[in-house]
Design an enzyme around this catalytic site. Structure first.
Site, PDB file in Angstrom:
ATOM      1  CB  SER A 147      -1.072   0.125   1.318  1.00  0.00           C
ATOM      2  OG  SER A 147      -2.077   0.745   1.174  1.00  0.00           O
TER       3      SER A 147
ATOM      4  CG  ASP B  23      -6.913  -2.293  -3.279  1.00  0.00           C
ATOM      5  OD1 ASP B  23      -7.422  -1.537  -2.614  1.00  0.00           O
ATOM      6  OD2 ASP B  23      -5.913  -2.555  -3.370  1.00  0.00           O
TER       7      ASP B  23
ATOM      8  CG  HIS C 293      -6.020  -2.151   0.322  1.00  0.00           C
ATOM      9  ND1 HIS C 293      -5.287  -1.416  -0.522  1.00  0.00           N
ATOM     10  CD2 HIS C 293      -5.487  -1.828   1.532  1.00  0.00           C
ATOM     11  CE1 HIS C 293      -4.250  -1.066  -0.136  1.00  0.00           C
ATOM     12  NE2 HIS C 293      -4.376  -1.287   1.272  1.00  0.00           N
TER      13      HIS C 293
END
Length: 717
Positions: free
Chosen positions: A570, A655, A690
């Protein structure tokens, strides 16, 4: 789409590499007089068959390249799974008339949430909170009047992804509300179960977040909804059981696009709390939980730069605030709406201690703090002396307040782990200053903590700041530069990367890898200033800190550039992209998990999730200074014709935080420009978001893939 070979084909496979449709439909971005040509903007078209074909071609390519490691991946997966106790359960915690816990059954992917009566107390001190807790390393048998609240395995049937969040039992203990997401985009449906009848109610709240709170009447449920496009948590709704969702009442809407809101309940259970927050500001509203139809009262109005948290216990509110206190202090007040000048200080500000959170008990106040890069727990009686820290022996560890639902006790439940000590749960008698180990994660397969050693070293950043690095390796691992080393980093949002235990990691350590965490600026390991020095116009410190840590580990012969690997996810994936552009010569390879790499384009687009709430983290590039800052490091914008390390990139089609097209575009551009023959691999999970795939075992397939990639690059496959 016909795969073709790049200018420098991978030596690992003869499989064709997907050829992105470059320069067929480029997009011209212009801002502040700067023109950027984006050859791969078309990958944003989620429903375009060409996009699907491209992602599937990339997935086929990684399968072909990694085919020689399939046996290794199976071995790694079996090792990792084999260390997990298949039939296990958590330590029960007390809330009201029940003990609540979660258990797993052999071979099943998802948890089973349960409760049972507390039984007879073992003693006046330890009471019913621990009498049913398992001994260290043991699981509590499920008998003794167990009531299954929710079996997530049943809910997951027929779904490739299933995530159940926000399990909330009504105050009278008769109803269970929960939020379920079966896509991975964090858009939930809320359901309610009558526990006595073991039956679902007709109530079904769609388009919700994972945020729920009951009023004290046991029939009113507050929940949060997100904006359909940006997914910003922007509304709090009130639902009355037995009514249609169309009749729900909007009780609060956050109009500022840089803020999110959520609803919760105070420690005293007397108040419902709505918190609106963005990076540098907070605002609370409160409502008597016995009067759910009433109006929320503003606790104190927002002011830029003022962050505060509110809780209530007995007859007063407690406020953790940074007003006049960069590292936060704790205040108290009897009434909502009283100005900060009338708040009474409970814990003063300290320059060398960051106040992270607090927990309120009948006779004690517990502070979770950070000092010198480590967490600590500080216990203070409300009256008299005896304030103290709970002591720990290891040089590198993580400690945290665990589940403490009942304040009327002298016991503090806390969690402890380290790079060599598995996750442990303790009850601590705050008066006797004694601790009881209730459970330690059992690691099967002959694990012995003595076989591993951890340490902490300091690296010097270019501006002279000392950056902590936590390390772990097999005991006696050589320090002659020959060991492969995986360096992990994050460095954003004030999130600290603590030295936690990970049984899967043993598969790397046992094959000769070292593992290290670079505690770079952007986190809060060293206090609030550590965060402030790693965001906005000073974001570059995050990247140079990571490089400094890598150089230190090489200089001290923990590893060498040809044996050094990097990993981050991320915002940590942004870190990976930035340092690979800055110092590709320093690393042999990297793993970038759902990487945020197209920073400038994303931050200029306020119509996609998260953008507006991130301006105070990265800067608002509609302003020229922030535009220039971001452009200077945005990984996608700085890809160049140069050699790059071997790279494995992971993405999720659903995501909601880092859109799949960011890693897809980045890999496409790297394919077109990089001048080396090292592997460049992209895997997109087509049924996950995610956090990757759901289930306690399935996610280890991805771990095995990443480890196999690293081991192969290190010549240890």
């Amino acid at each position: 789409m016909t795969p073709v070979s790049p200018a420098s084909p991978s030596p690992l496979s003869t499989a064709g590499i997907p050829a992105p449709r470059a320069r067929v439909s480029p997009v011209r971005h212009e801002a502040h007089g700067v023109v950027r040509i984006d050859d791969y903007h078309w990958l944003r078209e989620r429903g375009d068959p060409a996009v699907t074909a491209h992602l599937e071609a990339e997935n086929a390519y990684i399968r072909a390249v990694m085919a020689p490691t399939e046996a290794l991946q199976e071995t790694l997966f079996a090792e990792i799974k084999g260390r997990i106790k298949q039939t296990d359960m958590s330590v029960p915690y007390r809330e009201g008339a029940h003990l609540y816990y979660t258990r797993y059954e052999d071979g099943r992917e998802y948890p089973i949430h349960c409760r049972r009566p507390p039984g007879e107390p073992a003693s006046a001190v330890h009471g019913p909170e621990v009498v049913d807790a398992p001994a260290a390393g043991e699981a509590l048998p499920p008998g003794g009047g167990e009531e299954v609240l929710l079996d997530v395995n049943a809910l997951a049937e027929g779904h490739d992804f299933c995530q159940v969040s926000a399990l909330e039992v009504s105050p009278d203990g008769r109803l269970l509300a929960w939020a379920i997401d079966v896509e991975g985009r964090r858009i939930h449906t809320v359901r309610v179960k009558d526990l006595a009848a073991d039956a679902l109610l007709a109530d079904e709240l769609k388009g919700a977040t994972s945020n729920l709170a009951w009023a004290n009447d046991n029939r009113t449920l507050f929940y949060t909804r997100q904006h359909p496009d940006t997914l910003r948590w922007h509304q709090v709704w009130r639902h009355t059981l037995g009514t249609a969702q169309a009749e729900d009442v909007l009780v609060y809407e956050e109009a500022d696009e840089t803020f999110n809101c959520e609803v919760g309940k105070s420690r005293s259970k007397r108040y419902l709390l709505i918190a609106s927050a963005q990076t540098v500001s907070t605002e609370y509203r409160v409502l008597d939980a016995d009067r759910p139809d009433g109006a929320f009262e503003l606790f104190w109005p927002r002011a830029r730069g003022h962050e505060y948290d509110v809780d209530h216990y007995r007859d007063r509110f407690y406020v953790r605030t940074n007003r006049g206190a960069r590292n936060f202090r704790l205040m108290e007040t009897e009434a909502a709406g009283s100005p900060p000048g009338q708040w009474v200080e409970v814990v003063p500000h300290r320059e060398d201690v960051f106040l992270e959170s607090f927990a309120l008990f009948r006779d004690h106040l517990v502070l979770q703090e950070r000092c010198g890069g480590l967490t600590r727990l500080h216990v203070r009686p409300w009256s008299g002396g005896g304030a103290h820290d709970i002591a720990f022996d290891e040089p590198v560890y993580d400690v945290y307040v665990s589940v403490n639902r009942e304040p009327d006790t002298r016991l503090l439940r806390f969690g402890y782990e380290s790079l060599t000590t598995p996750r442990s749960v303790y009850d601590y008698d705050m008066e006797a200053r004694s601790r009881t180990l209730l459970k330690r994660q059992e690691v099967l397969g002959g694990f012995d903590p003595a076989d591993y050693e951890a340490e902490r070293v300091l690296a010097t950043a270019p501006d002279g700041r000392q950056v902590p690095v936590s390390l772990v390796a097999r005991t006696g691992a050589p320090r002659d530069g020959t060991s492969p080393l995986l360096l992990y980093g994050y460095g954003a949002y004030g999130i600290s990367m603590d030295p936690a235990f990970n049984s899967a990691r043993l598969s790397l350590l046992d094959r000769g890898f070292r593992f290290a965490i670079a505690h770079v600026r952007g986190g809060q390991e060293m206090g609030r200033q550590w965060y402030e020095e790693g965001r906005l116009g000073r974001k570059r410190n995050t990247f140079t800190d990571f490089v400094a840590c890598a150089e230190h580990l090489v200089g001290e012969r923990y590893t060498s550039p040809g044996r050094l690997y990097a990993m981050g996810g991320s915002a940590g994936g942004l870190l990976m992209g930035a340092v690979l552009n800055m110092r590709p010569d320093l690393f042999a390879g990297a793993v970038a998990q759902v990487p945020f790499v197209d920073v400038l384009t994303t931050m200029l687009d306020d119509g996609i999730p998260l953008t507006t709430g991130e301006y105070d983290e990265w800067g608002n590039p509609h302003e020229r200074a922030a535009f220039d800052d971001i452009l200077a490091y945005s990984p996608y914008d700085n890809v160049a014709a140069r050699d790059y390390p071997a790279l494995l990139v992971l993405a999720g089609l659903h995501d909601s935080q880092v859109q799949y097209w960011e890693p897809a575009k980045w890999v496409a551009k790297l394919r077109a420009l990089k001048t080396d023959a090292r592997p460049l691999l992209l895997k997109t999970n087509l049924d996950a978001g995610h956090g990757g795939v759901s289930g306690r075992y399935r996610r280890y397939r991805e771990t095995a893939l990443q480890y196999a990639f690293l081991l192969r690059q290190a010549g240890l496959a």
